[in-house]
Design a protein around this motif. Structure first.
Motif, short mmCIF file in Angstrom:
data_model
loop_
_atom_site.label_atom_id
_atom_site.label_comp_id
_atom_site.label_asym_id
_atom_site.label_seq_id
_atom_site.Cartn_x
_atom_site.Cartn_y
_atom_site.Cartn_z
N UNK A 181 9.24 -52.93 24.07
CA UNK A 181 10.18 -54.02 24.33
C UNK A 181 10.75 -53.91 25.74
N UNK A 182 11.02 -52.70 26.17
CA UNK A 182 11.52 -52.51 27.54
C UNK A 182 10.48 -53.05 28.53
N UNK A 236 8.10 -55.19 27.99
CA UNK A 236 8.02 -56.65 27.84
C UNK A 236 9.08 -57.32 28.71
N UNK A 237 10.30 -56.82 28.65
CA UNK A 237 11.38 -57.43 29.43
C UNK A 237 11.16 -57.24 30.92
N UNK A 278 8.42 -57.34 32.34
CA UNK A 278 7.42 -58.32 32.74
C UNK A 278 7.94 -59.75 32.67
N UNK A 279 8.94 -59.97 31.82
CA UNK A 279 9.54 -61.30 31.76
C UNK A 279 10.23 -61.61 33.08
N UNK A 280 11.01 -60.64 33.56
CA UNK A 280 11.78 -60.90 34.78
C UNK A 280 12.26 -59.60 35.41
N UNK A 281 12.25 -59.56 36.73
CA UNK A 281 12.72 -58.37 37.47
C UNK A 281 14.20 -58.09 37.20
N UNK A 282 14.90 -59.12 36.75
CA UNK A 282 16.29 -58.90 36.38
C UNK A 282 16.44 -57.72 35.44
N UNK A 283 15.52 -57.64 34.48
CA UNK A 283 15.64 -56.60 33.48
C UNK A 283 15.36 -55.21 34.04
N UNK A 328 15.88 -54.45 37.17
CA UNK A 328 17.04 -54.22 38.04
C UNK A 328 18.20 -53.65 37.23
#
Lengths: 132, 132
Positions: free
Chosen positions: A17-18, A20-21, A23-28, A30
């Motif tokens: 899950x980490x 996955x996040x 890859x969803x967005x660099x925000x995660x 960061x």
DNA sequence: TTGATCACTAACAATTTTGTTAGTTATTGT
DNA sequence: ACAATAACTAACAAAATTGTTAGTGATCAA
């Protein structure tokens, strides 16, 4: 067989899950770089000139040496800071220096700080002006 | 006797250190509010209009319902969002809405996102333009 | 009447993070 | 000779976070 078990651990739902996040967005990614205990405070302290191990210990009296070393190493791994040995010092001194990446983070942390203050539930201990 | 044991747990080193950091600077409480797994992505998704439980599930296919509900409740506890029942819906619909506090957080998250992208180690999967 | 949707909750297990303890190396001060 | 300082590391334990499983109730559609 043993490998299967090891793969399980490396591919726990938590780790998947980490990833996955990330890859969803660099925000995660960061946020994961700055969200460890002590981490943003360390970055901020270094930006204020507390660039030595023992200075950071003074700033954060409750931190243990092992924990401080670990947090510093993680910040180094994420290229937020670098270690520099100070020549001609005994015992060998080490200075911590923010990278460009680390320095660029500081104003964002200050904004987060302001945000926290603006909506703080009760009493602000520190002054209402911007820097921490 | 039992109380002594409970106090122990309420005053673990971990909790004491967290509290210490909260008192050092609001930065630390701000970061603790946004640093849970899924949390900033949830806030961002809501800001983009995914304001229903099932819409968030679609956005985050790997999250379980229990985990999503827990993260939403924590964000509500920190006054980053509020729940609103949608009248005349069956089954009862619930809309999640960012508070002013939550809305003010979004541009900071976008900056964190940009920071992450600017210094991303390798391949950026998303486009280089700002929003996540 | 069976299944689907919506929006959850409680209890428990797995995993990760954080903290503790006890070392290390090398040098200087008393 | 002994303690102190600086800057760590490794192994382990405690605590917190995250994920899983199995439920809830109400309503609609086939």
């Amino acid at each position: 067989m043993i490998n299967v078990l090891i793969m399980r651990k490396e591919q726990s739902s938590n780790a998947i899950n980490e990833q996955f996040l990330f890859e969803v967005c660099e925000l995660n990614s960061a946020i994961s770089m700055i969200s460890g205990r002590w981490k943003s405070q360390i970055v901020y302290s270094i930006s204020q000139g507390n660039n030595r191990f023992h200075l950071l210990q003074k700033e954060l009296p409750n931190i243990s040496e092992a924990v401080l070393a670990r947090q510093l190493k993680e910040l180094e791994t994420h290229a937020i800071l670098v270690k520099q040995e100070i020549p001609n010092t005994t015992p060998i001194g080490v200075a911590y220096k923010l990278t460009n990446k680390g320095a660029d983070l500081v104003p964002i942390l200050e904004q987060l700080c302001d945000w926290g203050k603006a909506y703080a539930a009760g009493k602000a201990i520190t002054s209402p002006t911007s820097p921490c």
